[in-house]
Design a protein around this motif. Structure first.
Motif, PDB file in Angstrom:
ATOM      1  N   PRO A  65     -12.533  24.956  48.001  1.00  0.00           N
ATOM      2  CA  PRO A  65     -12.598  25.379  46.314  1.00  0.00           C
ATOM      3  C   PRO A  65     -11.406  25.495  45.689  1.00  0.00           C
ATOM      4  CG  PRO A  65     -14.071  26.614  47.958  1.00  0.00           C
ATOM      5  CD  PRO A  65     -13.292  25.776  48.832  1.00  0.00           C
ATOM      6  N   SER A  66     -10.174  26.031  46.229  1.00  0.00           N
ATOM      7  CA  SER A  66      -9.113  26.304  45.626  1.00  0.00           C
ATOM      8  C   SER A  66      -8.490  24.743  45.340  1.00  0.00           C
ATOM      9  CB  SER A  66      -7.947  26.920  46.661  1.00  0.00           C
ATOM     10  OG  SER A  66      -6.736  26.859  45.918  1.00  0.00           O
ATOM     11  N   MET A  67      -8.571  23.863  46.146  1.00  0.00           N
ATOM     12  CA  MET A  67      -8.056  22.383  45.599  1.00  0.00           C
ATOM     13  C   MET A  67      -8.794  21.864  45.021  1.00  0.00           C
ATOM     14  SD  MET A  67      -7.627  21.161  49.930  1.00  0.00           S
ATOM     15  CE  MET A  67      -7.311  19.381  49.386  1.00  0.00           C
ATOM     16  N   GLU A  68     -10.002  22.181  44.801  1.00  0.00           N
ATOM     17  CA  GLU A  68     -11.001  21.842  43.619  1.00  0.00           C
ATOM     18  C   GLU A  68     -10.487  22.313  42.276  1.00  0.00           C
ATOM     19  OE1 GLU A  68     -15.043  22.560  44.438  1.00  0.00           O
ATOM     20  OE2 GLU A  68     -15.273  20.564  45.748  1.00  0.00           O
ATOM     21  N   ASP A  69     -10.260  23.546  42.198  1.00  0.00           N
ATOM     22  CA  ASP A  69      -9.637  23.989  41.083  1.00  0.00           C
ATOM     23  C   ASP A  69      -8.405  23.330  40.579  1.00  0.00           C
ATOM     24  OD1 ASP A  69     -11.875  26.100  40.837  1.00  0.00           O
ATOM     25  OD2 ASP A  69     -10.589  27.615  42.010  1.00  0.00           O
ATOM     26  N   TYR A  70      -7.378  23.048  41.642  1.00  0.00           N
ATOM     27  CA  TYR A  70      -6.442  22.685  41.034  1.00  0.00           C
ATOM     28  C   TYR A  70      -6.655  21.114  40.716  1.00  0.00           C
ATOM     29  CZ  TYR A  70      -2.900  26.316  42.809  1.00  0.00           C
ATOM     30  OH  TYR A  70      -2.389  27.204  42.898  1.00  0.00           O
ATOM     31  N   LEU A  71      -7.352  20.601  41.194  1.00  0.00           N
ATOM     32  CA  LEU A  71      -7.721  18.926  41.155  1.00  0.00           C
ATOM     33  C   LEU A  71      -8.100  19.051  39.578  1.00  0.00           C
ATOM     34  CD1 LEU A  71      -8.785  17.102  44.461  1.00  0.00           C
ATOM     35  CD2 LEU A  71      -6.662  16.540  42.920  1.00  0.00           C
ATOM     36  N   GLU A  72      -9.211  19.774  39.319  1.00  0.00           N
ATOM     37  CA  GLU A  72      -9.769  19.885  38.208  1.00  0.00           C
ATOM     38  C   GLU A  72      -9.101  20.235  36.915  1.00  0.00           C
ATOM     39  OE1 GLU A  72     -13.574  22.267  35.809  1.00  0.00           O
ATOM     40  OE2 GLU A  72     -13.108  22.797  37.920  1.00  0.00           O
ATOM     41  N   ARG A  73      -8.026  20.914  37.265  1.00  0.00           N
ATOM     42  CA  ARG A  73      -7.045  21.534  36.206  1.00  0.00           C
ATOM     43  C   ARG A  73      -6.025  20.196  35.918  1.00  0.00           C
ATOM     44  NH1 ARG A  73      -6.748  23.214  31.388  1.00  0.00           N
ATOM     45  NH2 ARG A  73      -4.680  23.949  31.220  1.00  0.00           N
ATOM     46  N   ILE A  74      -5.504  19.694  37.117  1.00  0.00           N
ATOM     47  CA  ILE A  74      -4.802  18.533  37.004  1.00  0.00           C
ATOM     48  C   ILE A  74      -5.196  17.525  36.442  1.00  0.00           C
ATOM     49  CG2 ILE A  74      -3.262  16.879  38.149  1.00  0.00           C
ATOM     50  CD1 ILE A  74      -2.888  19.011  40.414  1.00  0.00           C
ATOM     51  N   TYR A  75      -6.339  17.114  36.530  1.00  0.00           N
ATOM     52  CA  TYR A  75      -7.325  15.809  35.922  1.00  0.00           C
ATOM     53  C   TYR A  75      -7.165  16.281  34.315  1.00  0.00           C
ATOM     54  CZ  TYR A  75     -10.731  12.699  34.784  1.00  0.00           C
ATOM     55  OH  TYR A  75     -11.396  11.273  34.270  1.00  0.00           O
ATOM     56  N   LYS A  76      -7.825  17.508  33.933  1.00  0.00           N
ATOM     57  CA  LYS A  76      -7.948  17.804  32.478  1.00  0.00           C
ATOM     58  C   LYS A  76      -6.390  17.751  31.877  1.00  0.00           C
ATOM     59  CE  LYS A  76     -11.001  21.146  31.460  1.00  0.00           C
ATOM     60  NZ  LYS A  76     -11.464  22.556  31.362  1.00  0.00           N
ATOM     61  N   LEU A  77      -5.457  18.372  32.445  1.00  0.00           N
ATOM     62  CA  LEU A  77      -4.202  18.205  31.769  1.00  0.00           C
ATOM     63  C   LEU A  77      -3.744  16.753  31.602  1.00  0.00           C
ATOM     64  CD1 LEU A  77      -2.301  21.090  33.898  1.00  0.00           C
ATOM     65  CD2 LEU A  77      -2.599  20.973  31.336  1.00  0.00           C
ATOM     66  N   ILE A  78      -3.933  15.797  32.550  1.00  0.00           N
ATOM     67  CA  ILE A  78      -3.394  14.634  32.330  1.00  0.00           C
ATOM     68  C   ILE A  78      -4.233  14.022  31.418  1.00  0.00           C
ATOM     69  CG2 ILE A  78      -3.475  12.202  33.465  1.00  0.00           C
ATOM     70  CD1 ILE A  78      -2.406  13.897  36.041  1.00  0.00           C
ATOM     71  N   ASP A  79      -5.540  14.242  31.268  1.00  0.00           N
ATOM     72  CA  ASP A  79      -6.533  13.665  30.248  1.00  0.00           C
ATOM     73  C   ASP A  79      -6.012  14.129  28.963  1.00  0.00           C
ATOM     74  OD1 ASP A  79      -8.647  12.020  29.658  1.00  0.00           O
ATOM     75  OD2 ASP A  79      -9.824  13.936  29.035  1.00  0.00           O
ATOM     76  N   GLU A  80      -5.643  15.450  28.728  1.00  0.00           N
ATOM     77  CA  GLU A  80      -5.400  15.861  27.361  1.00  0.00           C
ATOM     78  C   GLU A  80      -3.986  15.410  26.956  1.00  0.00           C
ATOM     79  OE1 GLU A  80      -6.133  19.963  28.096  1.00  0.00           O
ATOM     80  OE2 GLU A  80      -8.214  19.649  28.134  1.00  0.00           O
ATOM     81  N   LYS A  81      -3.185  15.630  27.894  1.00  0.00           N
ATOM     82  CA  LYS A  81      -1.645  15.484  27.476  1.00  0.00           C
ATOM     83  C   LYS A  81      -0.931  14.168  28.091  1.00  0.00           C
ATOM     84  CE  LYS A  81       0.581  19.795  27.727  1.00  0.00           C
ATOM     85  NZ  LYS A  81       0.935  21.049  28.181  1.00  0.00           N
ATOM     86  N   GLY A  82      -1.503  13.747  29.211  1.00  0.00           N
ATOM     87  CA  GLY A  82      -0.893  12.564  29.968  1.00  0.00           C
ATOM     88  C   GLY A  82       0.066  12.758  30.717  1.00  0.00           C
ATOM     89  N   TYR A  83       0.252  14.139  31.149  1.00  0.00           N
ATOM     90  CA  TYR A  83       0.727  14.451  32.284  1.00  0.00           C
ATOM     91  C   TYR A  83       0.471  15.921  32.714  1.00  0.00           C
ATOM     92  CZ  TYR A  83       3.284  17.138  28.604  1.00  0.00           C
ATOM     93  OH  TYR A  83       3.708  17.906  27.460  1.00  0.00           O
ATOM     94  N   ALA A  84       0.966  16.394  33.915  1.00  0.00           N
ATOM     95  CA  ALA A  84       0.625  17.691  34.115  1.00  0.00           C
ATOM     96  C   ALA A  84       1.824  18.401  34.590  1.00  0.00           C
ATOM     97  CB  ALA A  84      -0.286  17.689  35.367  1.00  0.00           C
ATOM     98  N   ARG A  85       2.293  19.537  34.243  1.00  0.00           N
ATOM     99  CA  ARG A  85       3.630  19.978  34.839  1.00  0.00           C
ATOM    100  C   ARG A  85       3.088  21.332  35.562  1.00  0.00           C
ATOM    101  NH1 ARG A  85       6.542  20.786  29.298  1.00  0.00           N
ATOM    102  NH2 ARG A  85       5.150  22.703  29.487  1.00  0.00           N
ATOM    103  N   VAL A  86       4.125  21.690  36.734  1.00  0.00           N
ATOM    104  CA  VAL A  86       3.757  22.823  37.248  1.00  0.00           C
ATOM    105  C   VAL A  86       3.611  23.981  36.537  1.00  0.00           C
ATOM    106  CG1 VAL A  86       4.888  24.475  39.035  1.00  0.00           C
ATOM    107  CG2 VAL A  86       4.982  21.909  39.421  1.00  0.00           C
ATOM    108  N   SER A  87       4.505  24.272  35.521  1.00  0.00           N
ATOM    109  CA  SER A  87       4.086  25.305  34.501  1.00  0.00           C
ATOM    110  C   SER A  87       2.940  25.386  33.943  1.00  0.00           C
ATOM    111  CB  SER A  87       5.403  25.459  33.718  1.00  0.00           C
ATOM    112  OG  SER A  87       5.350  24.317  32.793  1.00  0.00           O
ATOM    113  N   ASP A  88       2.188  24.073  33.493  1.00  0.00           N
ATOM    114  CA  ASP A  88       0.977  24.181  32.718  1.00  0.00           C
ATOM    115  C   ASP A  88      -0.219  24.389  33.890  1.00  0.00           C
ATOM    116  OD1 ASP A  88       2.060  23.459  30.264  1.00  0.00           O
ATOM    117  OD2 ASP A  88       2.289  21.293  31.165  1.00  0.00           O
TER     118      ASP A  88
END
Length: 141
Positions: free
Chosen positions: A4-27
């Motif tokens: 579940p924790s990995m899923e939360d991270y993957l979901e967040r990373i996917y959304k960030l990349i989709d929205e911004k084009g990248y995913a930073r650790v801070s984001d």
């Protein structure tokens, strides 16, 4: 298999990349309300499990496996939000409820919910029936 924790991270990373084009650790840390050091540890684990490619100080990229899983997780979240909205869950509770149940439902249950939503899309008059039943139940309470 992702936790579940990995899923939360993957979901967040996917959304960030989709929205911004990248995913930073801070984001990622900000979005998940965790410390950046926790994000770095999880990114390393996701890299090891081939969900993403991570190069220190250079960023990360989702692999095809990571993109597929990320999209699936985002779609699951949206589906559950739509379902809870449809059945009349108060808007203030939807996000918290989705976060509480999304990791505890099987993919079979998700598919069944998706089928039910599609039924209501094709038969919008049935929504009126559902609203009447809810109204009757509320009156009985």
């Amino acid at each position: 298999m992702a936790t579940p924790s990995m899923e939360d991270y993957l979901e967040r990373i996917y959304k960030l990349i989709d929205e911004k084009g990248y995913a930073r650790v801070s984001d990622i840390a900000e979005g998940l309300e965790v410390h950046p050091s926790s994000v770095t540890k999880m990114i390393q684990k996701l890299d090891k499990d081939n969900y993403l490619v991570y190069e220190k100080y250079r960023g990360l990229m989702l692999t095809s496996k990571g993109k597929k899983m990320g999209k699936r997780l985002v779609d699951r979240h949206q589906l559950l939000e739509e379902f809870l909205t449809l059945i009349g869950v108060h808007e203030d509770n939807i996000y918290k409820d989705v976060e509480g149940i999304e990791h505890h439902l099987s993919w079979d249950s998700i598919t069944c919910i998706e089928t039910l939503l599609e039924y209501f899309r094709r038969e919008p008059g049935r929504m009126d029936d559902l609203a009447l039943v809810r109204k009757d139940l509320d009156a009985d309470s």
